[in-house]
Design a protein around this motif. Structure first.
Motif, short mmCIF file in Angstrom:
data_model
loop_
_atom_site.label_atom_id
_atom_site.label_comp_id
_atom_site.label_asym_id
_atom_site.label_seq_id
_atom_site.Cartn_x
_atom_site.Cartn_y
_atom_site.Cartn_z
N ALA A 83 0.86 -1.18 0.00
CA ALA A 83 0.00 0.00 0.00
C ALA A 83 0.89 1.23 0.00
O ALA A 83 2.05 1.16 0.39
CB ALA A 83 -0.90 -0.01 1.22
N PRO A 84 0.37 2.35 -0.40
CA PRO A 84 1.19 3.55 -0.46
C PRO A 84 1.51 4.17 0.89
O PRO A 84 2.11 5.22 0.97
CB PRO A 84 0.32 4.51 -1.30
CG PRO A 84 -1.07 4.05 -1.07
CD PRO A 84 -0.97 2.56 -0.90
N GLN A 85 1.13 3.52 1.98
CA GLN A 85 1.35 4.09 3.30
C GLN A 85 2.81 4.09 3.74
O GLN A 85 3.18 4.80 4.64
CB GLN A 85 0.52 3.34 4.34
CG GLN A 85 -0.97 3.51 4.13
CD GLN A 85 -1.75 2.68 5.11
OE1 GLN A 85 -1.57 1.48 5.19
NE2 GLN A 85 -2.61 3.33 5.85
N GLY A 86 3.64 3.28 3.15
CA GLY A 86 5.05 3.23 3.50
C GLY A 86 5.36 2.20 4.58
O GLY A 86 4.49 1.52 5.09
N SER A 87 6.62 2.14 4.89
CA SER A 87 7.12 1.16 5.84
C SER A 87 7.06 1.70 7.27
O SER A 87 7.29 2.88 7.51
CB SER A 87 8.57 0.82 5.47
OG SER A 87 9.12 -0.07 6.39
N TYR A 88 6.76 0.81 8.21
CA TYR A 88 6.69 1.14 9.62
C TYR A 88 7.56 0.17 10.41
O TYR A 88 7.71 -0.99 10.02
CB TYR A 88 5.25 1.03 10.14
CG TYR A 88 4.37 2.15 9.66
CD1 TYR A 88 4.04 3.20 10.50
CD2 TYR A 88 3.87 2.16 8.37
CE1 TYR A 88 3.22 4.23 10.07
CE2 TYR A 88 3.06 3.18 7.93
CZ TYR A 88 2.74 4.22 8.79
OH TYR A 88 1.95 5.24 8.35
N GLN A 89 8.09 0.63 11.52
CA GLN A 89 8.80 -0.25 12.44
C GLN A 89 7.90 -0.50 13.64
O GLN A 89 7.23 0.41 14.12
CB GLN A 89 10.11 0.36 12.93
CG GLN A 89 10.82 -0.58 13.88
CD GLN A 89 12.05 0.01 14.53
OE1 GLN A 89 12.21 1.22 14.59
NE2 GLN A 89 12.91 -0.84 15.00
N TRP A 90 7.90 -1.74 14.11
CA TRP A 90 7.14 -2.08 15.30
C TRP A 90 8.05 -2.74 16.32
O TRP A 90 9.04 -3.38 15.97
CB TRP A 90 5.95 -2.98 14.97
CG TRP A 90 6.32 -4.29 14.34
CD1 TRP A 90 6.42 -4.54 13.00
CD2 TRP A 90 6.66 -5.51 15.00
NE1 TRP A 90 6.80 -5.84 12.79
CE2 TRP A 90 6.95 -6.46 14.01
CE3 TRP A 90 6.74 -5.90 16.33
CZ2 TRP A 90 7.32 -7.77 14.31
CZ3 TRP A 90 7.10 -7.19 16.63
CH2 TRP A 90 7.38 -8.11 15.62
N ILE A 91 7.72 -2.55 17.59
CA ILE A 91 8.40 -3.20 18.71
C ILE A 91 7.32 -3.63 19.68
O ILE A 91 6.40 -2.86 19.98
CB ILE A 91 9.38 -2.24 19.41
CG1 ILE A 91 10.44 -1.74 18.44
CG2 ILE A 91 10.03 -2.92 20.63
CD1 ILE A 91 11.31 -0.63 19.00
#
Length: 72
Positions: free
Chosen positions: A6-14
């Motif tokens: 999706a065009p939302q981009g990359s996210y980091q999660w912890i």
């Protein structure tokens, strides 16, 4: 972990989870949520993947969760 593109981009999660008196585990990664996905949707997907990979932690308490854009 991967979600639909999706065009939302990359996210980091912890996420840190704990089985009181037994074990604590901190996991992290990146993902691209699907269009219209909410932070809660991503949280549930990550928790479900944790349960698949480590059944003993399926009912662990979530002590910490962070979900932010993977940009500087």
């Amino acid at each position: 972990m991967s979600f639909t593109n999706a065009p939302q981009g990359s996210y980091q999660w912890i996420m840190t989870v704990e089985m009181p008196g037994e074990a604590m585990q901190t996991l992290y990664g990146t993902c691209t949520p699907g269009a219209g996905a909410t932070r809660h949707d991503v949280f549930l997907d990550i928790k479900a993947n944790l349960a698949e990979e480590s059944p003993a932690m399926a009912h662990a308490n979530v002590v910490f969760f962070s979900f932010e854009r993977n940009t500087l």
